[in-house]
Design an enzyme around this catalytic site. Structure first.
Site, PDB file in Angstrom:
ATOM      1  N   HIS A  73      44.045  46.951   4.847  1.00  0.00           N
ATOM      2  CA  HIS A  73      43.908  46.357   6.123  1.00  0.00           C
ATOM      3  C   HIS A  73      44.659  47.325   6.949  1.00  0.00           C
ATOM      4  O   HIS A  73      44.338  46.850   8.417  1.00  0.00           O
ATOM      5  CB  HIS A  73      44.251  44.630   6.244  1.00  0.00           C
ATOM      6  CG  HIS A  73      45.649  44.725   6.247  1.00  0.00           C
ATOM      7  ND1 HIS A  73      46.134  44.663   5.141  1.00  0.00           N
ATOM      8  CD2 HIS A  73      46.678  44.333   7.343  1.00  0.00           C
ATOM      9  CE1 HIS A  73      47.458  44.300   5.680  1.00  0.00           C
ATOM     10  NE2 HIS A  73      47.642  44.333   6.761  1.00  0.00           N
TER      11      HIS A  73
HETATM   12  C1  UD1 Z   1      48.086  41.434  11.389  1.00  0.00           C
HETATM   13  C2  UD1 Z   1      49.513  41.948  11.288  1.00  0.00           C
HETATM   14  C3  UD1 Z   1      49.942  42.658   9.979  1.00  0.00           C
HETATM   15  C4  UD1 Z   1      49.670  41.816   8.813  1.00  0.00           C
HETATM   16  C5  UD1 Z   1      48.239  41.358   9.082  1.00  0.00           C
HETATM   17  C6  UD1 Z   1      47.763  40.475   7.905  1.00  0.00           C
HETATM   18  C7  UD1 Z   1      50.208  42.752  13.613  1.00  0.00           C
HETATM   19  C8  UD1 Z   1      50.752  43.675  14.456  1.00  0.00           C
HETATM   20  N1  UD1 Z   1      49.774  42.842  12.424  1.00  0.00           N
HETATM   21  O1  UD1 Z   1      47.273  42.509  11.245  1.00  0.00           O
HETATM   22  O2  UD1 Z   1      51.262  42.901   9.999  1.00  0.00           O
HETATM   23  O3  UD1 Z   1      49.826  42.414   7.586  1.00  0.00           O
HETATM   24  O4  UD1 Z   1      48.066  40.597  10.392  1.00  0.00           O
HETATM   25  O5  UD1 Z   1      46.431  40.003   8.001  1.00  0.00           O
HETATM   26  O6  UD1 Z   1      50.510  41.540  13.923  1.00  0.00           O
HETATM   27  N2  UD1 Z   1      40.259  39.336  12.874  1.00  0.00           N
HETATM   28  C9  UD1 Z   1      39.230  38.294  12.605  1.00  0.00           C
HETATM   29  N3  UD1 Z   1      39.646  37.075  12.517  1.00  0.00           N
HETATM   30  C10 UD1 Z   1      40.763  36.766  12.132  1.00  0.00           C
HETATM   31  C11 UD1 Z   1      41.760  37.515  12.562  1.00  0.00           C
HETATM   32  C12 UD1 Z   1      41.805  38.982  12.852  1.00  0.00           C
HETATM   33  O7  UD1 Z   1      38.298  38.557  12.623  1.00  0.00           O
HETATM   34  O8  UD1 Z   1      41.058  35.578  11.818  1.00  0.00           O
HETATM   35  C13 UD1 Z   1      39.859  40.693  13.167  1.00  0.00           C
HETATM   36  C14 UD1 Z   1      39.696  41.076  14.627  1.00  0.00           C
HETATM   37  O9  UD1 Z   1      38.707  41.840  14.846  1.00  0.00           O
HETATM   38  C15 UD1 Z   1      41.041  41.735  15.052  1.00  0.00           C
HETATM   39  C16 UD1 Z   1      41.274  42.242  13.786  1.00  0.00           C
HETATM   40  O10 UD1 Z   1      41.031  41.535  12.785  1.00  0.00           O
HETATM   41  O11 UD1 Z   1      40.939  42.586  16.163  1.00  0.00           O
HETATM   42  C17 UD1 Z   1      42.696  42.495  13.552  1.00  0.00           C
HETATM   43  O12 UD1 Z   1      43.565  41.397  13.616  1.00  0.00           O
HETATM   44  P1  UD1 Z   1      45.116  41.570  14.271  1.00  0.00           P
HETATM   45  O13 UD1 Z   1      45.654  39.893  14.327  1.00  0.00           O
HETATM   46  O14 UD1 Z   1      45.048  42.224  15.468  1.00  0.00           O
HETATM   47  O15 UD1 Z   1      45.864  42.308  13.177  1.00  0.00           O
HETATM   48  P2  UD1 Z   1      45.757  42.458  11.593  1.00  0.00           P
HETATM   49  O16 UD1 Z   1      45.231  43.791  11.332  1.00  0.00           O
HETATM   50  O17 UD1 Z   1      45.167  40.994  11.186  1.00  0.00           O
END
Ligand code: UD1
Length: 368
Positions: A206
């Protein structure tokens, strides 16, 4: 003492669950509420974990959702400030290194509220990682630094943190793994997914550095032919990774349904399902932080698809090897795991299922 315990993203839930349980043992002393920032909100990325871990639903849900780093961080800070002003806590407890960790720390400290950071002192040295910035910002201002190992404590001392604030307590994520291992075993997800113990591998990806560039992502996938010739690879895909696979038109590299064969992609698994699948795997390939620690305790070889790790104890004592994302290096690492005899590894000190109890004892003592 009034405490707000913070969760936001998937890796936070399994770290906070044992802390909530340990605090529940002292209802007269510790009045604690669970606050969910809403950074992760999908059922599979959030709700499923509350059920799996027997965790109470959050008392406060800030519902911030996704956005750019600045947007997400700012929304958490604005919403959490209101929560702090309303609830007037004496202490805020944050875990890990996600945006919610840093945003709630800064918000609380500016209101004069003490903060405890669980999993303090981990350092990758990679300033391009958002998590590294979150760790540094959190640790420089928080009041209690709870560490998973002595290397993390040493990092903090080197950075000038008062040694009295550093507490080596062990690993709360391993508290959860040990507490739920039997329950996960009983669900027997491995058989339900038509897998044979020891005859499949697991992949998770991821990090933006692996999934946001087409050539890098395609190179990692191609390197897995080294495994798929002899066994299936199970790939529970994070939502952002799935979006990238579609954007880069890489769908045809995966097996999307039916029995496990090739790279079998699926939705993110719940905590208990993932634990059983990992525990019985031949090897795990990952860019996650937590999985490096879990595989170390499970005794399963881990190939980390990153060039650095904030968890070096999993290299020196555990089953982890740092490989990066170059396809040739990944192929070599896979071969080394397949051909290796039993790996020598040990379980790090205080990864014994009692870290949350130690944290709670220290917080109670400080309250008196
Ligand atoms: C976050 C953490 C990372 C952790 C990871 C575990 C930060 C900076 N990063 O990264 O350290 O390892 O979580 O999963 O906080 N999205 C969904 N549904 C959700 C959540 C996310 O569709 O429930 C998608 C969205 O498009 C979003 C993208 O995933 O923009 C990234 O989500 P985000 O919370 O920004 O960071 P992660 O990559 O999940």
């Amino acid at each position: 003492m009034k405490i707000l315990n913070i969760v936001g993203a998937r890796p936070n839930f399994m770290k906070m669950a044992p802390i909530v349980r340990a605090m529940n043992a002292f209802p007269d002393e510790l009045n604690h509420l669970l606050v969910h920032t809403g950074q992760h909100y999908d059922a599979q990325m959030s709700d499923a974990f509350f059920d799996d871990l027997d965790m109470p639903r959050p008392d406060v849900d800030l519902g911030v959702g996704s956005g750019s780093h600045a947007q997400q961080t700012a929304r958490i800070m604005m919403a959490f400030e209101e929560t702090c002003l309303r609830e007037k806590p004496d202490l805020v407890v944050v875990v890990g290194d996600v945006n919610s960790t840093m945003a709630c720390t800064i918000t609380a400290k500016k209101l004069g509220i003490k903060v405890a950071h669980v999993e303090a002192g981990l350092r990758s040295g990679d300033m391009t990682m958002p998590e590294e910035l979150n760790r540094l910002c959190t640790d420089v201002i928080c009041d209690f630094h709870f560490t998973t190992d002595e290397m993390a404590s040493e990092n903090l001392r080197r950075e000038g943190i008062d040694p009295d604030r550093i507490h080596f307590v062990g690993n709360v994520m391993i508290d959860t793994l040990l507490a739920f291992r039997q329950k996960a075993d009983a669900l027997d997800t491995v058989s339900k997914m038509e897998l044979t113990p020891g005859a499949y591998s697991v992949l998770t990806l991821h990090r933006p550095s692996n999934v946001d560039d087409r050539d890098t992502l395609a190179g990692i996938i191609d390197a897995l032919d080294e495994i798929t010739a002899s066994m299936p690879v199970i790939f529970p895909a994070h939502p952002r990774t799935r979006q990238m696979i579609e954007k880069f038109d890489l769908q045809d590299r995966f097996n999307w349904d039916g029995p496990p064969k090739g790279i079998r992609i699926c939705d993110p698994l719940g905590y208990l399902e993932m634990l059983d699948v990992n525990a019985n795997a031949k090897m795990v390939l990952t860019d996650s932080g937590g999985l490096q620690e879990e595989t170390t305790v499970l005794g399963v070889p881990c190939i980390t698809l990153r060039f650095n790790t904030e968890r070096p104890i999993t290299l020196s004592q555990g089953t982890n090897q740092l490989v990066g994302n170059d396809p040739t290096a990944i192929r070599q690492a896979i071969t080394s795991v397949v051909t290796a005899s039993e790996q020598n590894h040990s379980i790090p000190e205080k990864w014994d299922g009692r870290a949350a109890e130690r944290i709670t004892d220290i917080i109670r003592t400080a309250a008196h």
